[in-house]
Design a protein around this motif. Structure first.
Motif, PDB file in Angstrom:
ATOM      1  N   LYS A  50      19.391 -20.304 -56.082  1.00 13.54           N
ATOM      2  CA  LYS A  50      19.350 -19.234 -57.080  1.00 13.54           C
ATOM      3  C   LYS A  50      20.421 -18.187 -56.819  1.00 13.54           C
ATOM      4  O   LYS A  50      21.013 -17.640 -57.761  1.00 13.54           O
ATOM      5  N   LEU A  51      20.674 -17.897 -55.551  1.00 13.29           N
ATOM      6  CA  LEU A  51      21.714 -16.928 -55.208  1.00 13.29           C
ATOM      7  C   LEU A  51      23.088 -17.434 -55.627  1.00 13.29           C
ATOM      8  O   LEU A  51      23.890 -16.685 -56.210  1.00 13.29           O
ATOM      9  N   LEU A  67      23.707 -19.654 -57.964  1.00 14.63           N
ATOM     10  CA  LEU A  67      23.739 -19.684 -59.423  1.00 14.63           C
ATOM     11  C   LEU A  67      23.998 -18.296 -59.989  1.00 14.63           C
ATOM     12  O   LEU A  67      24.848 -18.118 -60.875  1.00 14.63           O
ATOM     13  N   SER A  68      23.298 -17.302 -59.468  1.00 15.82           N
ATOM     14  CA  SER A  68      23.478 -15.929 -59.950  1.00 15.82           C
ATOM     15  C   SER A  68      24.896 -15.427 -59.687  1.00 15.82           C
ATOM     16  O   SER A  68      25.517 -14.811 -60.555  1.00 15.82           O
ATOM     17  N   LEU A  69      25.401 -15.691 -58.506  1.00 18.07           N
ATOM     18  CA  LEU A  69      26.758 -15.261 -58.168  1.00 18.07           C
ATOM     19  C   LEU A  69      27.794 -15.970 -59.046  1.00 18.07           C
ATOM     20  O   LEU A  69      28.748 -15.349 -59.527  1.00 18.07           O
ATOM     21  N   GLY A  70      27.601 -17.261 -59.284  1.00 16.75           N
ATOM     22  CA  GLY A  70      28.523 -18.007 -60.136  1.00 16.75           C
ATOM     23  C   GLY A  70      28.525 -17.509 -61.568  1.00 16.75           C
ATOM     24  O   GLY A  70      29.590 -17.334 -62.177  1.00 16.75           O
ATOM     25  N   VAL A  71      27.344 -17.245 -62.107  1.00 16.40           N
ATOM     26  CA  VAL A  71      27.252 -16.735 -63.483  1.00 16.40           C
ATOM     27  C   VAL A  71      27.855 -15.341 -63.570  1.00 16.40           C
ATOM     28  O   VAL A  71      28.560 -15.018 -64.537  1.00 16.40           O
ATOM     29  N   LEU A  72      27.614 -14.507 -62.556  1.00 17.58           N
ATOM     30  CA  LEU A  72      28.193 -13.165 -62.547  1.00 17.58           C
ATOM     31  C   LEU A  72      29.720 -13.227 -62.520  1.00 17.58           C
ATOM     32  O   LEU A  72      30.393 -12.501 -63.271  1.00 17.58           O
ATOM     33  N   ILE A  73      30.270 -14.087 -61.703  1.00 15.33           N
ATOM     34  CA  ILE A  73      31.730 -14.239 -61.641  1.00 15.33           C
ATOM     35  C   ILE A  73      32.274 -14.721 -62.979  1.00 15.33           C
ATOM     36  O   ILE A  73      33.293 -14.222 -63.463  1.00 15.33           O
ATOM     37  N   LEU A  74      31.606 -15.690 -63.589  1.00 17.80           N
ATOM     38  CA  LEU A  74      32.066 -16.196 -64.887  1.00 17.80           C
ATOM     39  C   LEU A  74      32.032 -15.117 -65.960  1.00 17.80           C
ATOM     40  O   LEU A  74      32.987 -14.969 -66.739  1.00 17.80           O
ATOM     41  N   ILE A  75      30.949 -14.353 -66.008  1.00 16.50           N
ATOM     42  CA  ILE A  75      30.830 -13.306 -67.029  1.00 16.50           C
ATOM     43  C   ILE A  75      31.887 -12.223 -66.820  1.00 16.50           C
ATOM     44  O   ILE A  75      32.542 -11.788 -67.775  1.00 16.50           O
ATOM     45  N   VAL A 100      27.512 -26.385 -57.717  1.00 13.71           N
ATOM     46  CA  VAL A 100      26.923 -26.634 -56.395  1.00 13.71           C
ATOM     47  C   VAL A 100      25.464 -26.202 -56.357  1.00 13.71           C
ATOM     48  O   VAL A 100      24.622 -26.889 -55.770  1.00 13.71           O
ATOM     49  N   SER A 101      25.122 -25.098 -57.008  1.00 19.57           N
ATOM     50  CA  SER A 101      23.724 -24.664 -57.022  1.00 19.57           C
ATOM     51  C   SER A 101      22.842 -25.687 -57.739  1.00 19.57           C
ATOM     52  O   SER A 101      21.721 -25.966 -57.296  1.00 19.57           O
ATOM     53  N   GLN A 102      23.348 -26.261 -58.811  1.00 22.03           N
ATOM     54  CA  GLN A 102      22.571 -27.281 -59.519  1.00 22.03           C
ATOM     55  C   GLN A 102      22.457 -28.570 -58.706  1.00 22.03           C
ATOM     56  O   GLN A 102      21.417 -29.231 -58.720  1.00 22.03           O
ATOM     57  N   MET A 103      23.505 -28.910 -57.984  1.00 22.44           N
ATOM     58  CA  MET A 103      23.442 -30.101 -57.135  1.00 22.44           C
ATOM     59  C   MET A 103      22.457 -29.905 -55.981  1.00 22.44           C
ATOM     60  O   MET A 103      21.728 -30.821 -55.615  1.00 22.44           O
ATOM     61  N   ILE A 104      22.430 -28.708 -55.402  1.00 21.64           N
ATOM     62  CA  ILE A 104      21.464 -28.418 -54.335  1.00 21.64           C
ATOM     63  C   ILE A 104      20.058 -28.513 -54.873  1.00 21.64           C
ATOM     64  O   ILE A 104      19.179 -29.117 -54.249  1.00 21.64           O
ATOM     65  N   GLN A 129      13.559 -21.715 -48.832  1.00 25.05           N
ATOM     66  CA  GLN A 129      14.891 -21.298 -48.392  1.00 25.05           C
ATOM     67  C   GLN A 129      15.977 -21.943 -49.243  1.00 25.05           C
ATOM     68  O   GLN A 129      16.952 -21.278 -49.633  1.00 25.05           O
ATOM     69  N   ILE A 130      15.828 -23.217 -49.546  1.00 31.23           N
ATOM     70  CA  ILE A 130      16.822 -23.912 -50.367  1.00 31.23           C
ATOM     71  C   ILE A 130      16.805 -23.363 -51.789  1.00 31.23           C
ATOM     72  O   ILE A 130      17.853 -23.178 -52.411  1.00 31.23           O
TER      73      ILE A 130
END
Length: 83
Positions: free
Chosen positions: A26-27, A29-37, A70-74, A20-21
């Motif tokens: 991953k969710l 991270l994916s959302l953050g990368v999508l927003i950045l791109i 935050v995804s990397q810290m989690i 679950q974590i």
């Protein structure tokens, strides 16, 4: 007396929590990368008026970086130490 399993963790529960974590990490991270791109594509497409749209662009860049961080810290906090 120490009961059997008192000091050891329930491995099925730990594995379920790790899954679950991992999905949440991953969710994010994916959302953050999508927003950045998408934010970078937006600023490149509107490069000639970048001075006037930077106030709209900057919060998206900050939000994307925050989600990636935050995804990397989690992942570092929970997945690495709870195996």
């Amino acid at each position: 007396m120490i009961r059997k399993g008192y000091l050891t963790r329930n491995k099925k529960q730990v594995a379920k929590n790790n899954i679950q974590i991992s999905i949440a990490s991953k969710l994010m991270l994916s959302l953050g990368v999508l927003i950045l791109i998408l934010a970078l594509i937006y600023i490149i497409a509107n490069f000639e008026i970048a001075d006037s749209v930077v106030h709209l662009w900057l919060p998206f860049m900050i939000a994307g970086l925050f989600l990636v961080f935050v995804s990397q810290m989690i992942k570092w906090k929970y997945i690495r130490f709870h195996r």
